[in-house]
Design a protein around this motif. Structure first.
Motif, mmCIF file in Angstrom:
data_model
loop_
_atom_site.group_PDB
_atom_site.id
_atom_site.type_symbol
_atom_site.label_atom_id
_atom_site.label_comp_id
_atom_site.label_asym_id
_atom_site.label_seq_id
_atom_site.Cartn_x
_atom_site.Cartn_y
_atom_site.Cartn_z
ATOM 1 N N ILE A 39 4.571 40.308 1.207
ATOM 2 C CA ILE A 39 4.285 41.513 2.403
ATOM 3 C C ILE A 39 3.687 42.080 1.539
ATOM 4 O O ILE A 39 4.283 43.038 0.091
ATOM 5 C CB ILE A 39 5.788 42.010 2.837
ATOM 6 C CG1 ILE A 39 6.402 40.622 3.512
ATOM 7 C CG2 ILE A 39 5.563 43.011 4.102
ATOM 8 C CD1 ILE A 39 7.981 40.912 3.984
ATOM 9 N N THR A 40 2.381 42.574 1.969
ATOM 10 C CA THR A 40 1.419 43.890 2.256
ATOM 11 C C THR A 40 1.751 44.471 2.618
ATOM 12 O O THR A 40 0.906 44.610 3.903
ATOM 13 C CB THR A 40 -0.010 43.440 1.143
ATOM 14 O OG1 THR A 40 0.688 42.474 -0.108
ATOM 15 C CG2 THR A 40 -0.205 44.068 0.553
ATOM 16 N N THR A 41 1.945 46.210 2.078
ATOM 17 C CA THR A 41 2.353 47.380 3.376
ATOM 18 C C THR A 41 1.056 47.751 3.540
ATOM 19 O O THR A 41 0.507 47.784 2.264
ATOM 20 C CB THR A 41 3.060 47.967 3.454
ATOM 21 O OG1 THR A 41 3.370 48.507 1.829
ATOM 22 C CG2 THR A 41 4.783 47.386 3.371
ATOM 23 N N GLY A 42 0.219 48.188 4.683
ATOM 24 C CA GLY A 42 -0.920 49.498 4.482
ATOM 25 C C GLY A 42 -0.846 50.728 3.707
ATOM 26 O O GLY A 42 0.287 50.861 3.905
ATOM 27 N N ASN A 43 -1.813 51.004 3.303
ATOM 28 C CA ASN A 43 -2.088 52.105 2.415
ATOM 29 C C ASN A 43 -1.957 53.847 3.798
ATOM 30 O O ASN A 43 -1.872 55.136 3.290
ATOM 31 C CB ASN A 43 -3.280 52.804 1.759
ATOM 32 C CG ASN A 43 -4.153 52.614 2.709
ATOM 33 O OD1 ASN A 43 -4.403 52.685 3.774
ATOM 34 N ND2 ASN A 43 -5.623 52.191 2.009
ATOM 35 N N ASN A 44 -1.904 53.845 5.094
ATOM 36 C CA ASN A 44 -1.464 54.725 5.810
ATOM 37 C C ASN A 44 -0.021 55.297 6.070
ATOM 38 O O ASN A 44 0.596 54.523 5.845
ATOM 39 C CB ASN A 44 -1.538 54.277 7.327
ATOM 40 C CG ASN A 44 -1.823 55.328 8.127
ATOM 41 O OD1 ASN A 44 -0.437 55.608 8.666
ATOM 42 N ND2 ASN A 44 -3.248 55.920 8.718
ATOM 43 N N ALA A 45 -0.233 56.999 5.615
ATOM 44 C CA ALA A 45 1.116 57.791 5.292
ATOM 45 C C ALA A 45 1.875 57.529 6.992
ATOM 46 O O ALA A 45 2.666 58.512 6.504
ATOM 47 C CB ALA A 45 0.778 58.846 4.900
ATOM 48 N N THR A 46 1.491 56.986 8.130
ATOM 49 C CA THR A 46 1.824 56.931 9.216
ATOM 50 C C THR A 46 2.965 55.988 9.684
ATOM 51 O O THR A 46 3.438 55.158 10.553
ATOM 52 C CB THR A 46 1.052 57.796 10.094
ATOM 53 O OG1 THR A 46 0.983 59.004 9.360
ATOM 54 C CG2 THR A 46 2.168 58.114 11.164
ATOM 55 N N MET A 47 1.834 54.778 8.836
ATOM 56 C CA MET A 47 2.023 53.167 9.656
ATOM 57 C C MET A 47 1.456 52.301 9.702
ATOM 58 O O MET A 47 1.532 51.106 9.200
ATOM 59 C CB MET A 47 1.388 53.104 11.385
ATOM 60 C CG MET A 47 0.772 54.195 12.835
ATOM 61 S SD MET A 47 -0.255 53.991 13.315
ATOM 62 C CE MET A 47 -1.641 55.012 12.859
ATOM 63 N N GLY A 48 2.263 51.983 7.575
ATOM 64 C CA GLY A 48 1.829 51.531 7.033
ATOM 65 C C GLY A 48 2.922 50.278 6.711
ATOM 66 O O GLY A 48 2.538 49.477 6.198
ATOM 67 N N THR A 49 3.698 50.522 7.214
ATOM 68 C CA THR A 49 5.010 49.297 7.146
ATOM 69 C C THR A 49 5.180 48.692 8.541
ATOM 70 O O THR A 49 5.474 47.221 8.649
ATOM 71 C CB THR A 49 6.432 49.773 6.423
ATOM 72 O OG1 THR A 49 7.089 50.800 7.462
ATOM 73 C CG2 THR A 49 6.467 50.818 5.321
ATOM 74 N N VAL A 50 5.146 48.683 10.167
ATOM 75 C CA VAL A 50 4.614 48.659 11.485
ATOM 76 C C VAL A 50 4.324 49.861 11.820
ATOM 77 O O VAL A 50 3.709 50.392 11.817
ATOM 78 C CB VAL A 50 6.436 49.113 11.479
ATOM 79 C CG1 VAL A 50 7.030 50.196 11.216
ATOM 80 C CG2 VAL A 50 6.614 47.624 12.556
ATOM 81 N N LEU A 51 3.534 49.215 12.394
ATOM 82 C CA LEU A 51 3.023 49.591 13.568
ATOM 83 C C LEU A 51 2.861 48.890 15.074
ATOM 84 O O LEU A 51 3.159 47.392 14.764
ATOM 85 C CB LEU A 51 1.667 49.012 13.427
ATOM 86 C CG LEU A 51 0.219 49.979 14.825
ATOM 87 C CD1 LEU A 51 0.728 51.463 15.048
ATOM 88 C CD2 LEU A 51 -1.250 49.585 14.007
#
Length: 255
Positions: free
Chosen positions: A226-238
């Motif tokens: 699992i590679t999460t996104g780098n966004n500090a608001t929606m990086g683990t779940v959108l």
């Protein structure tokens, strides 16, 4: 050993004890030696298919009926099959909060079965334990319904348990299945040990500032990654239900 052992007979052919024994061996052991195989009835005594307990009402449960796969179960050595939805009668659950055990019951002269509950988990010659549910004193807690016979979806072959997650990370989990799993499910929780009141989100995508919305799950014969996104608001779940850059993940995988 070849199967079947028995063979056709002709009119006037003398009766032979071995032919009877071969017929018996075919019927009980599929033609195998008795020392090598359990009897067919023993093999199937815990057989059940399409038995799934569902919430029906405040104090009622149901085993749903599907024509193409009718609920089928052996109770006390007797083959039984539903011909319609099997519903628990109203009023069967009452009293103080407790775990109630769910049974199917066969009745002589009928090929189907009924549903009943009891605070004891003991089976009888005409009942079979298929699950449990928690009664809180006023209604069934639908999140506690368990079907012991497996239901439509078997328990996962791999369960990672809940682990903390954060944005801009890669998580590698060894699944030990010996092959790439056929199905992988990733869940997100806001708390470490979610209960019935906590909402879980099935995760498919997260947000990465450089590339936008992306799928984050991959797997092969050894690991689930699992590679999460780098966004500090929606990086683990959108999701339309929730977005986050942290929280907890749990992975289920089926061989």
């Amino acid at each position: 050993m070849s199967y079947p052992l028995s063979s056709d007979v002709s009119s006037g052919q003398p009766t032979a004890y071995q032919h009877y024994n071969n017929l018996r061996s075919d019927a009980l052991y599929l033609g195998q030696p008795a020392a090598d195989a359990v009897p067919l009835g023993t093999f199937f005594q815990r057989y059940a298919d399409a038995i799934k307990i569902e919430y029906l009402a405040t104090d009622r449960l149901r085993i749903p009926f599907v024509t193409t796969r009718p609920p089928t179960i052996i109770i006390g050595g007797v083959m039984c099959q539903a011909a319609a939805n099997v519903d628990l009668a109203g009023g069967a659950l009452s009293g103080v909060a407790a775990t109630w055990y769910v049974f199917v019951r066969r009745t002589a002269g009928s090929t189907t079965f009924t549903l009943e509950v009891n605070t004891s988990s003991a089976e009888t010659s005409t009942t079979r334990l298929i699950g449990e549910v928690y009664w809180d004193g006023t209604h069934i807690n639908s999140g506690t319904i368990k079907t012991y016979t497996g239901g439509a979806l078997p328990a996962a072959d791999y369960d990672s348990g809940w682990f903390a997650c954060a944005y801009n990370n890669t998580y590698t989990k060894a699944h030990s299945l010996g092959q790439p799993p056929r199905l992988v499910m990733l869940l997100h929780s806001s708390v470490a040990s979610p209960g019935a009141a906590n909402e879980l989100i099935q995760v498919n995508v997260a947000f990465d500032s450089s590339s936008g919305v992306n799928s984050i799950i991959g797997w092969e014969g050894t690991n689930i990654l699992i590679t999460t996104g780098n966004n500090a608001t929606m990086g683990t779940v959108l999701s339309l239900r929730r977005f986050s850059a942290a929280g907890y993940y749990r992975i289920f995988a089926w061989r």
